[in-house]
Design a protein around this motif. Structure first.
Motif, short mmCIF file in Angstrom:
data_model
loop_
_atom_site.label_atom_id
_atom_site.label_comp_id
_atom_site.label_asym_id
_atom_site.label_seq_id
_atom_site.Cartn_x
_atom_site.Cartn_y
_atom_site.Cartn_z
N ALA A 161 -8.60 -1.30 4.27
CA ALA A 161 -8.30 -2.23 3.18
C ALA A 161 -8.45 -1.60 1.80
O ALA A 161 -7.69 -1.90 0.89
N ASP A 162 -9.43 -0.72 1.63
CA ASP A 162 -9.66 -0.09 0.32
C ASP A 162 -9.17 1.35 0.26
O ASP A 162 -9.50 2.08 -0.68
N ALA A 163 -8.40 1.77 1.23
CA ALA A 163 -7.95 3.16 1.30
C ALA A 163 -6.85 3.44 0.28
O ALA A 163 -6.09 2.56 -0.10
N ASP A 164 -6.78 4.69 -0.13
CA ASP A 164 -5.70 5.15 -1.01
C ASP A 164 -4.56 5.74 -0.19
O ASP A 164 -3.45 5.89 -0.70
N ALA A 165 -4.85 6.10 1.05
CA ALA A 165 -3.83 6.72 1.91
C ALA A 165 -4.22 6.53 3.37
O ALA A 165 -5.39 6.30 3.69
N LEU A 177 -4.27 14.57 1.26
CA LEU A 177 -5.29 14.33 0.24
C LEU A 177 -4.82 14.83 -1.12
O LEU A 177 -5.00 14.16 -2.14
N ALA A 178 -4.22 16.02 -1.15
CA ALA A 178 -3.75 16.58 -2.42
C ALA A 178 -2.65 15.71 -3.03
O ALA A 178 -2.68 15.42 -4.22
N ALA A 201 -3.95 12.58 -4.50
CA ALA A 201 -4.66 12.82 -5.76
C ALA A 201 -3.73 13.21 -6.90
O ALA A 201 -4.18 13.47 -8.01
N GLY A 202 -2.42 13.29 -6.63
CA GLY A 202 -1.47 13.57 -7.70
C GLY A 202 -0.87 14.96 -7.71
O GLY A 202 -0.12 15.30 -8.63
N ALA A 203 -1.17 15.79 -6.73
CA ALA A 203 -0.61 17.13 -6.67
C ALA A 203 0.88 17.07 -6.34
O ALA A 203 1.37 16.08 -5.78
N GLY A 204 1.60 18.12 -6.67
CA GLY A 204 2.99 18.27 -6.26
C GLY A 204 3.03 18.77 -4.83
O GLY A 204 2.02 19.20 -4.26
N LEU A 205 4.22 18.75 -4.23
CA LEU A 205 4.34 19.15 -2.82
C LEU A 205 3.94 20.61 -2.61
O LEU A 205 3.25 20.92 -1.64
N MET A 206 4.33 21.53 -3.49
CA MET A 206 3.95 22.92 -3.30
C MET A 206 2.46 23.14 -3.48
O MET A 206 1.86 23.95 -2.78
N GLN A 207 1.85 22.41 -4.40
CA GLN A 207 0.39 22.50 -4.54
C GLN A 207 -0.28 22.00 -3.27
O GLN A 207 -1.25 22.58 -2.78
N ALA A 208 0.25 20.90 -2.71
CA ALA A 208 -0.31 20.35 -1.48
C ALA A 208 -0.11 21.32 -0.32
O ALA A 208 -1.01 21.50 0.51
N ALA A 209 1.06 21.96 -0.24
CA ALA A 209 1.32 22.94 0.82
C ALA A 209 0.38 24.13 0.69
O ALA A 209 -0.14 24.64 1.68
N TYR A 210 0.15 24.57 -0.54
CA TYR A 210 -0.76 25.69 -0.80
C TYR A 210 -2.18 25.35 -0.32
O TYR A 210 -2.81 26.13 0.38
N LEU A 211 -2.65 24.17 -0.70
CA LEU A 211 -3.99 23.75 -0.28
C LEU A 211 -4.05 23.58 1.24
O LEU A 211 -5.01 24.01 1.88
#
Length: 196
Positions: free
Chosen positions: A14-18, A158-159, A162-172
């Motif tokens: 219920a309180d989740a962001d994702a 998670l990335a 939190a507002g990251a772009g797709l490539m930032q998320a892929a990198y992480l």
């Protein structure tokens, strides 16, 4: 039944962001349950990610997600195409599922990120060619592939949440997977180890 499981998951989130849905193919996540969860979460949560590992799981049942994550082999099996280009298969998968973005893991070679030119389903760019970017693996040594794909999906979700772009998320995601697969077993990757 499916309705009871969907109600429990909805109450706990219920309180989740994702929400991240990962199906190993053992029968708990049925197509009916996915449909119920999709209907429940799509209107309440800003981000839904999913993937699967089981050979009997059909990736096309993960409809309307913000992010799909799978291996190249899993994608080829889902699309019944073992000779087509990876870009063509990713496009077909995103069109069929109406998902926004996709990460395809290539084992020890790395990850390819696929993104739509627009995330607005009403825009003509929604069905345009995909943007794609290859990210090589951060490790050449693999001790145990167990949980590598799940690590990519979880970290990328998670990335992006939190507002990251797709490539930032892929990198992480690639960094977390690199730390995961050089160890035996499926232990969590500590945050301080990831920062280092």
């Amino acid at each position: 039944g499916e309705r009871e499981v969907a109600d429990v998951v909805a109450a706990q989130s219920a309180d989740a962001d994702a929400v991240v849905v990962y199906d190993w193919g053992y029968g708990l996540i049925t197509p009916g349950l996915l449909q119920l969860l999709g209907a429940t979460f799509r209107h309440r949560l800003p981000f839904i990610a999913g993937g699967s590992a089981g050979p009997q799981v059909n990736l096309t049942s993960l409809r309307g997600f913000d992010l799909l994550c799978c291996s190249e082999r899993r994608l080829r099996v889902a699309m019944s195409d073992f000779g087509g280009s990876l870009s063509t298969l990713a496009y077909r998968m995103l069109q069929e599922t109406q998902a926004k973005q996709m990460l395809v893991t290539l084992g020890k070679r790395g990850i390819v990120a696929f993104d739509r030119r627009s995330h607005d389903r009403q825009s003509a760019a929604w069905s345009d060619r995909l943007r794609s970017e290859f990210l090589p693996s951060f490790t050449e040594r693999v001790a145990d592939r167990l949980a590598g794909g799940e690590a990519v999906l979880a970290a990328a979700a998670l990335a992006l949440t939190a507002g990251a772009g797709l490539m930032q998320a892929a990198y992480l995601g690639s960094a977390v997977a690199a730390l995961q697969i050089v160890k035996r077993g499926a232990a969590a990757v500590p945050a301080d180890e990831l920062r280092r």
